[in-house]
Structure formats: C-alpha cells, structure tokens
Write an enzyme that holds these catalytic residues in place. Sequence first.
Site, mmCIF file in Angstrom:
data_model
loop_
_atom_site.group_PDB
_atom_site.id
_atom_site.type_symbol
_atom_site.label_atom_id
_atom_site.label_comp_id
_atom_site.label_asym_id
_atom_site.label_seq_id
_atom_site.Cartn_x
_atom_site.Cartn_y
_atom_site.Cartn_z
ATOM 1 N N CYS A 7 -2.952 8.023 -3.698
ATOM 2 C CA CYS A 7 -2.411 9.228 -4.347
ATOM 3 C C CYS A 7 -2.920 9.324 -5.787
ATOM 4 O O CYS A 7 -3.206 10.421 -6.281
ATOM 5 C CB CYS A 7 -0.884 9.227 -4.309
ATOM 6 S SG CYS A 7 -0.210 9.738 -2.709
ATOM 7 N N HIS A 46 0.489 12.446 1.513
ATOM 8 C CA HIS A 46 0.826 11.015 1.653
ATOM 9 C C HIS A 46 1.512 10.776 2.994
ATOM 10 O O HIS A 46 2.725 10.911 3.116
ATOM 11 C CB HIS A 46 1.716 10.540 0.497
ATOM 12 C CG HIS A 46 2.041 9.074 0.604
ATOM 13 N ND1 HIS A 46 1.272 8.093 0.035
ATOM 14 C CD2 HIS A 46 3.029 8.432 1.280
ATOM 15 C CE1 HIS A 46 1.771 6.915 0.333
ATOM 16 N NE2 HIS A 46 2.850 7.090 1.083
ATOM 17 N N ASN A 84 -6.341 1.084 10.174
ATOM 18 C CA ASN A 84 -5.400 -0.028 10.256
ATOM 19 C C ASN A 84 -3.998 0.512 10.022
ATOM 20 O O ASN A 84 -3.780 1.280 9.081
ATOM 21 C CB ASN A 84 -5.723 -1.085 9.192
ATOM 22 C CG ASN A 84 -7.065 -1.752 9.447
ATOM 23 O OD1 ASN A 84 -7.372 -2.111 10.580
ATOM 24 N ND2 ASN A 84 -7.864 -1.912 8.397
ATOM 25 N N HIS A 97 -5.623 6.352 6.127
ATOM 26 C CA HIS A 97 -7.042 6.513 5.792
ATOM 27 C C HIS A 97 -7.884 6.017 6.942
ATOM 28 O O HIS A 97 -7.469 5.151 7.714
ATOM 29 C CB HIS A 97 -7.401 5.762 4.506
ATOM 30 C CG HIS A 97 -7.032 4.309 4.522
ATOM 31 N ND1 HIS A 97 -5.742 3.871 4.285
ATOM 32 C CD2 HIS A 97 -7.771 3.199 4.764
ATOM 33 C CE1 HIS A 97 -5.709 2.546 4.381
ATOM 34 N NE2 HIS A 97 -6.927 2.114 4.676
ATOM 35 N N HIS A 99 -11.540 4.333 7.799
ATOM 36 C CA HIS A 99 -12.753 3.671 7.330
ATOM 37 C C HIS A 99 -13.923 4.222 8.151
ATOM 38 O O HIS A 99 -13.835 4.291 9.383
ATOM 39 C CB HIS A 99 -12.691 2.168 7.593
ATOM 40 C CG HIS A 99 -11.602 1.448 6.856
ATOM 41 N ND1 HIS A 99 -11.852 0.641 5.770
ATOM 42 C CD2 HIS A 99 -10.265 1.400 7.066
ATOM 43 C CE1 HIS A 99 -10.712 0.130 5.343
ATOM 44 N NE2 HIS A 99 -9.734 0.562 6.114
HETATM 45 P P1 AMP Z 1 -6.770 -1.106 4.712
HETATM 46 O O1 AMP Z 1 -6.842 -2.609 4.669
HETATM 47 O O2 AMP Z 1 -7.132 -0.529 6.031
HETATM 48 O O3 AMP Z 1 -5.437 -0.614 4.185
HETATM 49 O O4 AMP Z 1 -7.909 -0.596 3.747
HETATM 50 C C1 AMP Z 1 -7.740 -0.372 2.392
HETATM 51 C C2 AMP Z 1 -9.116 -0.303 1.805
HETATM 52 O O5 AMP Z 1 -9.025 0.302 0.528
HETATM 53 C C3 AMP Z 1 -9.793 -1.661 1.594
HETATM 54 O O6 AMP Z 1 -10.992 -1.702 2.352
HETATM 55 C C4 AMP Z 1 -10.043 -1.725 0.095
HETATM 56 O O7 AMP Z 1 -11.279 -2.315 -0.221
HETATM 57 C C5 AMP Z 1 -10.002 -0.260 -0.289
HETATM 58 N N1 AMP Z 1 -9.601 0.010 -1.662
HETATM 59 C C6 AMP Z 1 -8.523 -0.477 -2.324
HETATM 60 N N2 AMP Z 1 -8.463 0.042 -3.553
HETATM 61 C C7 AMP Z 1 -9.521 0.885 -3.679
HETATM 62 C C8 AMP Z 1 -10.012 1.718 -4.718
HETATM 63 N N3 AMP Z 1 -9.389 1.809 -5.911
HETATM 64 N N4 AMP Z 1 -11.130 2.442 -4.482
HETATM 65 C C9 AMP Z 1 -11.777 2.349 -3.296
HETATM 66 N N5 AMP Z 1 -11.356 1.595 -2.264
HETATM 67 C C10 AMP Z 1 -10.253 0.858 -2.470
HETATM 68 ZN ZN ZN Z 2 -0.382 8.062 -1.179
#
Ligand code: AMP
Ligand code: ZN
Length: 114
Positions: A7, A46, A84, A97, A99
């Site tokens: 957010c 969100h 995830n 989100h 990936h």
């Molecule tokens: P998840 O484990 O599926 O919740 O993925 C979260 C992802 O967000 C991870 O791959 C992190 O590397 C990525 N992440 C966390 N903080 C940031 C950020 N500030 N900018 C870009 N990616 C991020």
């Molecule tokens: Zn959020």
Amino acid sequence: MSDCIFCKIIAGEIPSTKRYEDDDVIAFNDLNPQAPIHFLVVPKLHIPCAKDITAENSAYVAKCFEVIAKLTKGFDTGFRVINNCGEDAGQSVKHLHFHVLAGRRLGEKLCAEI
Ligand code: AMP
Ligand code: ZN
C-alpha cells in the site's frame, strides 16, 4: 492499510522500479529477484490474500491477469505466475500479489519441501 508495504508503494511512499501502473493495478520489480525477470503484479485495493477474493473484488484479480498478459508480450519461451497465500506458502507481504518469473528455464518443481 497504513502498515502494508505494498500500500505504501502504491501511495508512492516507498520507491519501486515500476513496470506498469493504471487506476487499479501496479507492477514493479521484486526487490529480491529469483529469476532474471521477476516482477510483482499488485491490485491497488488491499486484498490480504487469495482466500479473501470475493465477487465484490474479483475484478481486480481479472485486471491483474490482463496486466500480466500485457507485460509478458514477447516472453515467447514462457513464464510462471505464482501467488503465495498464508503461512505454509511463505507469504511475507499480506497484500495480494502475483509473482511473474521469466528469463530462464524455471524447472518442473513448483515447490521444495523444507
Ligand atoms: P511473498 O513471499 O509471496 O509474500 O512475496 C513478497 C515479495 O515481495 C518477495 O519476493 C519480496 O522480495 C518482495 N518485496 C518485499 N518488499 C519489497 C519492496 N519494497 N519492493 C519490491 N519487492 C518487495
Ligand atoms: Zn496493502
């Protein structure tokens, strides 16, 4: 959500390497890439996790996949989309989100046992 990293990225309070943005969806590079191309496609609403998708908010999910289709044009040898949800999946950011991973052969295994 004031304590949500994504957010804050959406609000422009935390920097990101943006690949795409419109009124409903943002896409930016993952900070810790697991493949030569690794970006995240994130609804601006969100929604904490995939289990929280409902008839009221699922249009955001559809829009995320429209953006994925746009951003993967030219990925002729393929790509992988991962979501995830929850502790066992290792979800670290509690804002829905997707990936998108590409740029090399990703292997057949979707997951490794710990
Ligand atoms: P998840 O484990 O599926 O919740 O993925 C979260 C992802 O967000 C991870 O791959 C992190 O590397 C990525 N992440 C966390 N903080 C940031 C950020 N500030 N900018 C870009 N990616 C991020
Ligand atoms: Zn959020």
